[in-house]
Design a protein around this motif. Structure first.
Motif, short mmCIF file in Angstrom:
data_model
loop_
_atom_site.label_atom_id
_atom_site.label_comp_id
_atom_site.label_asym_id
_atom_site.label_seq_id
_atom_site.Cartn_x
_atom_site.Cartn_y
_atom_site.Cartn_z
N ALA A 51 0.80 -1.21 0.00
CA ALA A 51 0.00 0.00 0.00
C ALA A 51 0.83 1.26 0.00
O ALA A 51 0.41 2.29 -0.47
CB ALA A 51 -0.93 0.00 1.22
N ASN A 125 -21.57 0.43 1.71
CA ASN A 125 -20.34 -0.06 1.07
C ASN A 125 -20.44 -0.22 -0.44
O ASN A 125 -19.48 -0.64 -1.08
CB ASN A 125 -19.87 -1.39 1.67
CG ASN A 125 -19.38 -1.26 3.09
OD1 ASN A 125 -18.81 -0.25 3.47
ND2 ASN A 125 -19.62 -2.29 3.90
N PRO A 252 -9.56 -0.80 -2.57
CA PRO A 252 -10.15 -1.34 -1.34
C PRO A 252 -11.64 -1.04 -1.18
O PRO A 252 -12.07 -0.48 -0.17
CB PRO A 252 -9.32 -0.65 -0.25
CG PRO A 252 -8.97 0.67 -0.84
CD PRO A 252 -8.74 0.41 -2.29
N LYS A 254 -15.22 -2.96 -0.76
CA LYS A 254 -15.62 -4.30 -0.34
C LYS A 254 -16.66 -4.91 -1.26
O LYS A 254 -16.64 -6.13 -1.51
CB LYS A 254 -16.18 -4.26 1.09
CG LYS A 254 -15.17 -3.82 2.13
CD LYS A 254 -15.81 -3.75 3.52
CE LYS A 254 -14.82 -3.30 4.58
NZ LYS A 254 -15.46 -3.20 5.91
N ASP A 257 -15.26 -5.16 -5.26
CA ASP A 257 -13.90 -5.68 -5.30
C ASP A 257 -13.21 -5.37 -6.63
O ASP A 257 -12.78 -6.26 -7.35
CB ASP A 257 -13.91 -7.18 -5.05
CG ASP A 257 -12.50 -7.76 -4.87
OD1 ASP A 257 -11.59 -7.00 -4.46
OD2 ASP A 257 -12.31 -8.95 -5.16
N TYR A 296 -7.10 9.26 -1.40
CA TYR A 296 -7.60 8.90 -0.07
C TYR A 296 -8.24 10.13 0.57
O TYR A 296 -7.64 11.21 0.61
CB TYR A 296 -6.46 8.40 0.80
CG TYR A 296 -5.80 7.14 0.29
CD1 TYR A 296 -6.54 5.98 0.05
CD2 TYR A 296 -4.43 7.09 0.02
CE1 TYR A 296 -5.94 4.82 -0.42
CE2 TYR A 296 -3.82 5.94 -0.45
CZ TYR A 296 -4.58 4.82 -0.67
OH TYR A 296 -3.99 3.67 -1.15
N CYS A 362 -11.17 6.85 -2.26
CA CYS A 362 -11.25 5.82 -1.22
C CYS A 362 -11.08 6.42 0.16
O CYS A 362 -10.42 7.45 0.34
CB CYS A 362 -10.16 4.76 -1.43
SG CYS A 362 -10.12 4.02 -3.07
N SER A 363 -11.62 5.74 1.15
CA SER A 363 -11.41 6.13 2.54
C SER A 363 -9.94 6.03 2.91
O SER A 363 -9.25 5.07 2.52
CB SER A 363 -12.23 5.23 3.47
OG SER A 363 -11.84 5.42 4.82
N LYS A 365 -8.87 5.23 5.60
CA LYS A 365 -8.71 4.14 6.56
C LYS A 365 -8.32 2.84 5.86
O LYS A 365 -8.01 1.83 6.51
CB LYS A 365 -9.99 3.93 7.35
CG LYS A 365 -10.38 5.11 8.25
CD LYS A 365 -11.66 4.82 9.01
CE LYS A 365 -11.98 5.94 9.99
NZ LYS A 365 -12.25 7.23 9.33
N ASN A 366 -8.35 2.84 4.53
CA ASN A 366 -7.99 1.67 3.75
C ASN A 366 -6.91 2.04 2.75
O ASN A 366 -6.63 3.23 2.54
CB ASN A 366 -9.23 1.12 3.00
CG ASN A 366 -10.33 0.73 3.95
OD1 ASN A 366 -10.12 -0.01 4.91
ND2 ASN A 366 -11.53 1.22 3.69
N SER A 367 -6.31 1.06 2.13
CA SER A 367 -5.22 1.32 1.19
C SER A 367 -5.34 0.43 -0.03
O SER A 367 -5.71 -0.75 0.07
CB SER A 367 -3.85 1.06 1.84
OG SER A 367 -3.61 1.95 2.91
N SER A 369 -3.60 -1.78 -3.01
CA SER A 369 -2.41 -2.63 -3.02
C SER A 369 -2.06 -2.95 -4.47
O SER A 369 -2.92 -2.93 -5.35
CB SER A 369 -2.66 -3.92 -2.22
OG SER A 369 -3.73 -4.67 -2.77
#
Length: 371
Positions: A51, A125, A252, A254, A257, A296, A362-363, A365-367, A369
């Protein structure tokens, strides 16, 4: 870089608002859809998350602005893709339109012809898309179209776009109407229709020619403001960057995907979601992009614990992907009158390669990859 028409007296944070403004026929409990339709993708490549780059790569020097004199008479470089385009089309403001991205709504129509594509989470989500078209007039079918969310409005403004949607959340309605923004609401515009092959709310479509005629009939000025400075900067030709290898990129989110796989032959990133190729229903073609920008942002749930709020009037971090490489970036947007701008680690505005760009908001809080 400042917008030509100013939006004043807005809060520094924005909220997704209530979905009731979409009208009773358009109301859908997306949080329930998440519970009942959570996909189990198969075939996703195995990657080693990375990340955050382990070292700061050397950046590609920023290029000087392109000279229009290098193009044939009657052409210019597109503000959205950096590619040559007829001046008559490239001089017109684009149209941005909201696209349903729930699993019952895929495959969508017309989106592989978008010059820019944005993906952002909404309720439960799930994600929604916003396609930006420099000239949608020759696209026969676009959709399924969904309702407005206020944070999408600001990204439409980044590109001076007329904003199109089918209904709106309460906060999006308040924002659009209070600021007298140039928008096309499909619930009142004449060119939107429901197809018979899908169930509501996944079946609203519009022809690109209807969007342009609606914009004209509403009296919107399709010309860019005098002295317009584009939000994005492009290299003249495909230019490598010095960064980490990024042949597979996972985003990221959910629910759908999403991920991208770099094709070394045409040097494009091919998009996947729900465990398979993300294709356009009208052409059968898989969506592909020259550039990916992951941005982010700080986001949180409102008191109903369903709808989102996010802070776009600040600065933050992200990642820029092109030609199978990744570099860390930062972004800035001072206030609602400013455009979102993206910078490399040396503080230079990033130079996109000519072609289409996918924005993944994206938030923080997530990354993402990649490998």
């Amino acid at each position: 870089m400042r917008k030509k028409y100013i939006m004043a007296l807005l809060c520094l944070t924005i909220g997704a608002g209530l979905a009731a403004g979409c009208g009773r026929a358009e109301t859908v409990d997306d949080s329930v859809a998440l519970v009942t339709a959570t996909p189990s993708p198969t075939g996703t490549p195995t990657v080693t998350p990375s990340a955050t780059p382990t070292s700061t790569p050397e950046e590609t020097p920023t290029e000087a602005p392109k000279s229009e004199s290098t193009l044939p008479e009657g052409q210019m470089y597109s503000y959205l893709t950096g590619e040559p385009i007829d001046t008559a089309a490239g001089s017109r403001r684009p149209i941005a339109i909201m696209i349903n991205n729930l699993q019952p709504a895929v495959p969508q129509s017309g989106i592989n012809q978008a010059d820019l594509l944005y993906e952002i989470e909404v309720e439960g989500n799930i994600t929604r898309l916003m396609a930006v078209f420099q000239d949608p007039s020759n696209i026969g079918k676009i959709g399924p179209v969904r309702s407005a969310r206020p944070y999408f409005v600001y990204f439409a403004m980044d590109n001076e776009a007329v904003y199109s949607h089918y209904g709106w959340s309460q906060q999006a309605q308040d924002l659009i109407t209070s600021q007298n923004m140039e928008d096309i609401n499909g619930m009142t515009a004449g060119g939107f229709y429901r197809s018979e092959d899908r169930k509501a709310p996944h079946n609203v479509y519009v022809a690109g020619s209807s969007l342009t005629s609606d914009a004209d009939s509403l009296g919107y000025n399709r010309a860019y403001p005098e002295g317009y400075a584009p939000n994005l900067a492009f290299n003249t030709t495909d230019t490598d960057i010095s960064g980490e290898v990024a042949n597979t990129v996972h985003i990221p989110f959910k629910y759908d995907d999403p991920y991208f796989v770099f094709n070394t032959e045409d040097r494009q990133y091919y998009r996947y979601e729900y465990g398979s190729e993300h294709i356009d229903q009208e052409t059968g073609e898989q969506l592909k992009f020259k550039n990916i920008i992951v941005q982010y942002v700080s986001e949180w749930h409102l008191d109903d614990n369903v709808h989102l709020d996010m802070n776009l009037f600040t600065s933050g971090t992200g990642v820029f992907f092109t030609d199978g490489k990744a570099i860390p970036i930062t972004w800035e947007k001072a206030d609602q009158n400013d455009n979102t701008e993206y910078f490399d680690s040396n503080g230079n505005k990033i130079m996109l390669n000519p072609g289409k760009t996918m924005f993944e908001i994206c938030s923080d809080k997530n990354s993402a990859s990649w490998s």
